[in-house]
Structure formats: structure tokens, C-alpha cells
Design a protein around this motif. Structure first.
Motif, PDB file in Angstrom:
ATOM      1  N   PHE A   1      -2.366   0.246   9.354  1.00 21.96           N
ATOM      2  CA  PHE A   1      -2.271  -0.320   8.014  1.00 21.96           C
ATOM      3  C   PHE A   1      -1.151  -1.360   7.909  1.00 21.96           C
ATOM      4  O   PHE A   1      -1.268  -2.341   7.187  1.00 21.96           O
ATOM      5  CB  PHE A   1      -2.038   0.779   6.980  1.00 21.96           C
ATOM      6  CG  PHE A   1      -3.198   1.712   6.782  1.00 21.96           C
ATOM      7  CD1 PHE A   1      -4.439   1.470   7.366  1.00 21.96           C
ATOM      8  CD2 PHE A   1      -3.067   2.852   6.005  1.00 21.96           C
ATOM      9  CE1 PHE A   1      -5.515   2.331   7.185  1.00 21.96           C
ATOM     10  CE2 PHE A   1      -4.134   3.718   5.801  1.00 21.96           C
ATOM     11  CZ  PHE A   1      -5.362   3.454   6.398  1.00 21.96           C
ATOM     12  N   SER A   2      -0.055  -1.142   8.633  1.00 23.44           N
ATOM     13  CA  SER A   2       1.083  -2.059   8.527  1.00 23.44           C
ATOM     14  C   SER A   2       0.816  -3.422   9.140  1.00 23.44           C
ATOM     15  O   SER A   2       1.594  -4.357   8.946  1.00 23.44           O
ATOM     16  CB  SER A   2       2.327  -1.432   9.171  1.00 23.44           C
ATOM     17  OG  SER A   2       2.125  -1.212  10.556  1.00 23.44           O
TER      18      SER A   2
ATOM     19  N   ILE B   1      -0.274   4.581   9.556  1.00 23.28           N
ATOM     20  CA  ILE B   1       0.779   3.600   9.287  1.00 23.28           C
ATOM     21  C   ILE B   1       0.742   2.450  10.274  1.00 23.28           C
ATOM     22  O   ILE B   1       0.867   1.273   9.888  1.00 23.28           O
ATOM     23  CB  ILE B   1       2.157   4.285   9.260  1.00 23.28           C
ATOM     24  CG1 ILE B   1       2.257   5.155   7.989  1.00 23.28           C
ATOM     25  CG2 ILE B   1       3.276   3.263   9.296  1.00 23.28           C
ATOM     26  CD1 ILE B   1       3.488   6.033   7.931  1.00 23.28           C
TER      27      ILE B   1
ATOM     28  N   VAL C   1       3.380  -1.297   3.916  1.00 22.33           N
ATOM     29  CA  VAL C   1       3.103   0.129   3.728  1.00 22.33           C
ATOM     30  C   VAL C   1       4.365   0.874   3.280  1.00 22.33           C
ATOM     31  O   VAL C   1       5.423   0.759   3.906  1.00 22.33           O
ATOM     32  CB  VAL C   1       2.566   0.759   5.028  1.00 22.33           C
ATOM     33  CG1 VAL C   1       2.336   2.256   4.841  1.00 22.33           C
ATOM     34  CG2 VAL C   1       1.266   0.075   5.450  1.00 22.33           C
TER      35      VAL C   1
ATOM     36  N   LEU D   1       0.861  -1.186   0.000  1.00 19.27           N
ATOM     37  CA  LEU D   1       0.000   0.000   0.000  1.00 19.27           C
ATOM     38  C   LEU D   1       0.893   1.229   0.000  1.00 19.27           C
ATOM     39  O   LEU D   1       1.659   1.449   0.946  1.00 19.27           O
ATOM     40  CB  LEU D   1      -0.914   0.001   1.230  1.00 19.27           C
ATOM     41  CG  LEU D   1      -1.695   1.288   1.513  1.00 19.27           C
ATOM     42  CD1 LEU D   1      -2.595   1.663   0.337  1.00 19.27           C
ATOM     43  CD2 LEU D   1      -2.512   1.149   2.796  1.00 19.27           C
TER      44      LEU D   1
ATOM     45  N   TRP E   1       0.909  10.731   7.675  1.00 16.18           N
ATOM     46  CA  TRP E   1       0.254   9.424   7.702  1.00 16.18           C
ATOM     47  C   TRP E   1       0.508   8.668   9.001  1.00 16.18           C
ATOM     48  O   TRP E   1       0.191   7.475   9.094  1.00 16.18           O
ATOM     49  CB  TRP E   1       0.735   8.575   6.530  1.00 16.18           C
ATOM     50  CG  TRP E   1       0.452   9.131   5.180  1.00 16.18           C
ATOM     51  CD1 TRP E   1       1.370   9.550   4.258  1.00 16.18           C
ATOM     52  CD2 TRP E   1      -0.833   9.296   4.558  1.00 16.18           C
ATOM     53  NE1 TRP E   1       0.742   9.973   3.111  1.00 16.18           N
ATOM     54  CE2 TRP E   1      -0.611   9.826   3.266  1.00 16.18           C
ATOM     55  CE3 TRP E   1      -2.151   9.056   4.980  1.00 16.18           C
ATOM     56  CZ2 TRP E   1      -1.657  10.119   2.386  1.00 16.18           C
ATOM     57  CZ3 TRP E   1      -3.192   9.348   4.100  1.00 16.18           C
ATOM     58  CH2 TRP E   1      -2.937   9.862   2.821  1.00 16.18           C
TER      59      TRP E   1
END
Length: 262
Positions: A32-33, A29, A38, A12, A25
């Protein structure tokens, strides 16, 4: 550090907007990670690369993003762009349709002249060239938050903005003003989420509506009572919408199809 890569799973890529950097971000992060590989990078002229003069075309920024991904050996990826970064993300998706799996276009639009913006791009350029960037950047960044300068994230936002050289500031505005994808949206093949905060003062409703209507396979999410930096103001809602979309069955099916074709 001007590029961060963390986590595992499908890649991503996060593309920040005007006057910001990968630090914007931070609230995304970590979450999402846990599900994605990422990648967040500073664009030339911003944050960790503020010693450089920023580019003056969206196409140039798109080529830069693709070159960085090539250098990292990343072929297929999800892509999310915010504001000017959303314009860059559109351009990447048009330049390399076979590489972009899921696309999130957040608080952005296909018309770079930003009709209806709180002040015209031409006015901002003139102010930057005659007054310097400090006041015009302050006036810009405070419009990105519902509570303006009283938002707890405003301080970090204006610190990032104040790192930007005057020429980078001007070049960024020229890049947007000289770019348009409205007539090319049918070239975007990626499964797309258009995410718009309904109190955005930079990209008014006709902009996200054009994306939603113009991209063949696009979904729309509208976040109420939220300004341009929704990912900082309403982090939980923003993160939930993005992750739910990128993990959806239709995005998974596109990934399988691209891998098979490759």
C-alpha cells in the motif's frame, strides 16, 4: 512504536480490530505504501499501547482516531477498518463525512452485539471476568483463521491478544455491544467497499449485507473459503481488491469533489 506512517500519495488510514494492533497490517503496508501515504496506529489498550486500559465505546475510539489524524495535519483520507476497527471506521465516516474519501469496511458490520457470533459477547465477558483472558482469547483468535491454531499467523495473533489487559478485553466487548449504526448508514457519504470472507464466524452474512444495502454508494466483494483474517490468509486477493477499489475512478472523483468543496 504505536503509530506508523510510511509512503506517499493519498492518505490511507488502517484501523485494526479487537485484540490486535498495527502489526496485523504488515502484509499490507509494504504494498500500500507504494501508492499511498499509509497511517497505521495502535488503539488505546492494544499492542504498543497495551499499558493503557482500552476505551469502552466505539465513539471514543473514533474520536481518538480523528484526534491522532488532526495532530498529524491530515484532513482528507481513505479509511479501512477491520472487525471492531470497521465499526470505528463507520463511526468516523458518520462523524466526519467530509473527510473520508474511500472507505473499506472489512469483516465487520453495523450491529455491535454480533448476532450469530461463535459465542455471545456476554459469554466472552463472563469468561474473561471469571477465568481471565488467556483461554477465551485463544478460543477467539483461532476462529479468525480457517486452519485455527495451525495457521502460521496464529502465533503472532495470540501474542498480540495476550498483551491485552483483562479490563481492556472487557471494555472492547462492551464497546461493541453498546454500539449500533444500522439505522445511520445513510449518513455515510464515502465511496465504500464492503469486503467479507464467506467463512467469517464473527460477522455472519446479514452484517455485511446490511452495510452493502444500507450505504448509498457501496460495492461488495466476497472472498470464498476465507475466515475473519483474510488479509493474512489470502493476502494477494485481499490487497488486489482494496487497491483496485481505492484507485477506481469513482473514488478519485469523490476526492476531487471533496478537495474542491474544501
Amino acid at each position: 512504536m504505536n503509530c506508523l506512517r510510511v509512503g506517499s500519495g493519498p492518505t490511507l488510514v488502517l484501523v485494526h480490530g479487537f485484540l490486535s494492533g498495527l502489526a496485523y497490517w504488515e502484509k499490507q503496508i509494504e504494498l500500500f505504501s507504494s501508492s499511498f501515504d499509509v497511517v497505521a496506529m495502535d488503539l488505546p489498550g492494544y499492542n504498543g499501547k497495551a499499558d493503557e486500559v482500552g476505551l469502552d465505546s466505539v465513539e471514543g475510539f473514533a474520536r481518538y482516531v480523528l484526534s491522532r489524524l488532526d495532530a498529524m495535519g491530515i484532513e482528507k483520507f481513505h479509511l479501512m477498518g477491520h472487525s471492531m476497527g470497521g465499526m470505528i471506521a463507520q463511526e468516523v465516516a458518520i462523524m466526519a463525512p467530509e473527510r473520508v474519501v474511500g472507505l473499506v469496511l472489512y469483516a465487520t458490520g453495523p450491529v455491535g452485539s454480533l448476532p450469530g457470533r461463535f459465542e455471545s459477547i456476554e459469554q466472552s465477558i463472563e469468561r474473561a471476568q471469571t477465568e481471565g483472558t488467556q483461554q477465551v482469547a485463544y478460543d477467539t483468535v483461532r476462529t479468525w483463521f480457517s486452519d485455527g491454531e495451525d495457521d502460521p499467523e496464529f502465533k503472532e495473533g495470540i501474542e498480540l491478544a495476550n498483551m491485552v489487559q483483562t479490563q481492556t478485553y472487557v471494555n472492547g466487548l462492551l464497546a461493541m455491544a453498546g454500539w449500533r449504526a444500522l439505522e445511520r448508514l445513510d449518513q455515510i457519504e464515502a465511496k465504500t467497499l464492503v469486503l467479507w470472507p464467506d467463512s467469517d464466524r464473527s460477522y455472519l452474512w446479514p452484517q455485511p449485507e446490511s452495510l452493502w444495502q444500507g450505504i448509498a454508494d457501496a460495492n461488495l466483494a466476497v472472498v470464498p473459503q476465507a475466515a475473519h483474517n483474510t488479509h493474512l490468509e489470502k493476502t494477494h486477493i485481499f490487497n488486489m481488491l482494496v487497491v483496485d477499489f481505492l484507485k477506481s475512478e469513482k473514488v478519485k472523483l469523490r476526492h476531487k469533489a471533496l478537495v474542491k468543496a474544501f
